[in-house]
Motif scaffolding. Structure first.
Motif, PDB file in Angstrom:
ATOM      1  N   ASP A  25       0.866  -1.173   0.000  1.00  0.00           N
ATOM      2  CA  ASP A  25       0.000   0.000   0.000  1.00  0.00           C
ATOM      3  C   ASP A  25       0.908   1.231   0.000  1.00  0.00           C
ATOM      4  N   ALA A  26       1.495   1.500  -1.180  1.00  0.00           N
ATOM      5  CA  ALA A  26       2.465   2.586  -1.316  1.00  0.00           C
ATOM      6  C   ALA A  26       2.364   3.149  -2.725  1.00  0.00           C
ATOM      7  N   VAL A  27       3.112   4.203  -2.981  1.00  0.00           N
ATOM      8  CA  VAL A  27       3.189   4.819  -4.307  1.00  0.00           C
ATOM      9  C   VAL A  27       4.647   4.815  -4.757  1.00  0.00           C
ATOM     10  N   GLY A  28       4.852   5.042  -6.052  1.00  0.00           N
ATOM     11  CA  GLY A  28       6.204   5.094  -6.584  1.00  0.00           C
ATOM     12  C   GLY A  28       6.258   4.569  -8.002  1.00  0.00           C
ATOM     13  N   LEU A  29       7.353   3.897  -8.349  1.00  0.00           N
ATOM     14  CA  LEU A  29       7.549   3.325  -9.679  1.00  0.00           C
ATOM     15  C   LEU A  29       7.246   1.832  -9.644  1.00  0.00           C
ATOM     16  N   TYR A  30       6.775   1.305 -10.781  1.00  0.00           N
ATOM     17  CA  TYR A  30       6.499  -0.130 -10.857  1.00  0.00           C
ATOM     18  C   TYR A  30       6.778  -0.636 -12.266  1.00  0.00           C
ATOM     19  N   GLY A  31       6.927  -1.937 -12.371  1.00  0.00           N
ATOM     20  CA  GLY A  31       7.095  -2.597 -13.652  1.00  0.00           C
ATOM     21  C   GLY A  31       6.140  -3.771 -13.728  1.00  0.00           C
ATOM     22  N   LEU A  32       5.683  -4.087 -14.936  1.00  0.00           N
ATOM     23  CA  LEU A  32       4.762  -5.213 -15.150  1.00  0.00           C
ATOM     24  C   LEU A  32       5.447  -6.272 -15.997  1.00  0.00           C
ATOM     25  N   PHE A  42       6.925  -0.014 -17.634  1.00  0.00           N
ATOM     26  CA  PHE A  42       7.223   0.727 -16.412  1.00  0.00           C
ATOM     27  C   PHE A  42       6.235   1.874 -16.277  1.00  0.00           C
ATOM     28  N   GLY A  43       5.780   2.097 -15.059  1.00  0.00           N
ATOM     29  CA  GLY A  43       4.844   3.178 -14.800  1.00  0.00           C
ATOM     30  C   GLY A  43       5.075   3.766 -13.426  1.00  0.00           C
ATOM     31  N   MET A  44       4.244   4.729 -13.103  1.00  0.00           N
ATOM     32  CA  MET A  44       4.328   5.383 -11.800  1.00  0.00           C
ATOM     33  C   MET A  44       2.925   5.617 -11.266  1.00  0.00           C
ATOM     34  N   THR A  45       2.849   5.724  -9.982  1.00  0.00           N
ATOM     35  CA  THR A  45       1.606   6.146  -9.355  1.00  0.00           C
ATOM     36  C   THR A  45       1.984   7.080  -8.212  1.00  0.00           C
ATOM     37  N   ASP A  46       1.298   8.211  -8.181  1.00  0.00           N
ATOM     38  CA  ASP A  46       1.630   9.191  -7.151  1.00  0.00           C
ATOM     39  C   ASP A  46       0.494   9.415  -6.162  1.00  0.00           C
ATOM     40  N   PRO A 113       8.799   1.578  -3.924  1.00  0.00           N
ATOM     41  CA  PRO A 113       8.021   2.568  -3.171  1.00  0.00           C
ATOM     42  C   PRO A 113       8.849   3.836  -2.933  1.00  0.00           C
ATOM     43  N   LEU A 114       8.247   4.968  -3.238  1.00  0.00           N
ATOM     44  CA  LEU A 114       8.907   6.270  -3.095  1.00  0.00           C
ATOM     45  C   LEU A 114       7.892   7.300  -2.613  1.00  0.00           C
ATOM     46  N   LYS A 115       8.384   8.399  -2.084  1.00  0.00           N
ATOM     47  CA  LYS A 115       7.505   9.491  -1.680  1.00  0.00           C
ATOM     48  C   LYS A 115       7.982  10.831  -2.230  1.00  0.00           C
ATOM     49  N   GLU A 125      10.267   8.186 -13.916  1.00  0.00           N
ATOM     50  CA  GLU A 125       9.583   7.264 -14.826  1.00  0.00           C
ATOM     51  C   GLU A 125      10.085   7.455 -16.254  1.00  0.00           C
ATOM     52  N   LYS A 126      10.147   8.688 -16.706  1.00  0.00           N
ATOM     53  CA  LYS A 126      10.616   8.982 -18.062  1.00  0.00           C
ATOM     54  C   LYS A 126      12.051   8.495 -18.256  1.00  0.00           C
ATOM     55  N   GLY A 127      12.887   8.703 -17.256  1.00  0.00           N
ATOM     56  CA  GLY A 127      14.275   8.265 -17.329  1.00  0.00           C
ATOM     57  C   GLY A 127      14.401   6.749 -17.348  1.00  0.00           C
ATOM     58  N   VAL A 128      13.617   6.067 -16.526  1.00  0.00           N
ATOM     59  CA  VAL A 128      13.630   4.600 -16.500  1.00  0.00           C
ATOM     60  C   VAL A 128      13.207   4.044 -17.856  1.00  0.00           C
ATOM     61  N   ILE A 129      12.146   4.583 -18.418  1.00  0.00           N
ATOM     62  CA  ILE A 129      11.659   4.114 -19.730  1.00  0.00           C
ATOM     63  C   ILE A 129      12.716   4.363 -20.807  1.00  0.00           C
TER      64      ILE A 129
END
Length: 183
Positions: A25-32, A42-46, A113-115, A125-129
């Motif tokens: 139950d956190a926000v940050g970057l993720y990969g599927l 790769f995506g993000m949720t804030d 997970p990041l804040k 996210e843009k850099g990771v992609i």
């Protein structure tokens, strides 16, 4: 020290794919990742948690939007397009239910997970992609299906057995497959 896109990508790539029931139950970057264990997106949720974002959009979302797992696994007996002229709503719902069960069992995710602020997350996210493209972030390039695999038949058969589908439901899935094959 500020987290760089390279550090974030290294962290995401160093993790094994996790089950969707294991989302923090956190926000940050993720990969599927797909059913073969390969990362594709790769995506993000804030604001939404990983669970809300991935579950509500990528797994149970629509096939025609940027809902990556639902879109890329809309193949064979798992196919459904509510706008297609041959669509039968009941058959499509059965296909979606099987597809969602398949994704939950056979696909996975990684997360960081990041804040940070929304702008910082977007930058990461843009850099990771950019660093991962084109080999890993291949599903990031479009809102449409880009996966090249066909339906993993034996794995889908396993899900059908686990769900205990009857003759009429299996026939509905075969009708979905017939429409998909004509596309």
């Amino acid at each position: 020290m500020t987290l760089t896109a390279h550090d974030a990508l290294d962290h995401l790539l160093s993790q094994p794919l996790r089950r969707f029931d294991d989302m923090p139950d956190a926000v940050g970057l993720y990969g599927l990742g797909d059913h073969e264990g390969k990362l594709h997106y790769f995506g993000m949720t804030d604001s939404d948690s990983f669970r809300d974002r991935i579950w509500s959009r990528h797994i149970t979302g629509s096939e025609e939007r940027s809902h990556k797992l639902a879109c890329n696994y809309s193949v064979g007996r798992l196919w459904h397009d509510r706008h297609h002229p041959s669509t039968n709503a009941r058959d499509g719902e059965i296909a979606r239910r099987v597809r969602q069960a398949f994704i939950r069992k056979h696909c996975g995710f990684v997360c960081l997970p990041l804040k940070p602020t929304k702008d910082e997350l977007r930058r990461l996210e843009k850099g990771v992609i950019a660093l991962a493209w084109p080999h890993i972030a291949d599903w990031n390039k479009t809102r449409k299906r880009v996966a090249t695999f066909e339906e993993p038949k034996e794995m889908v058969n396993e899900i059908i057995r686990e769900l205990g589908l009857g003759v009429s439901e299996i026939a509905a899935l075969e009708r979905q497959n017939a429409i998909y094959r004509r596309l």
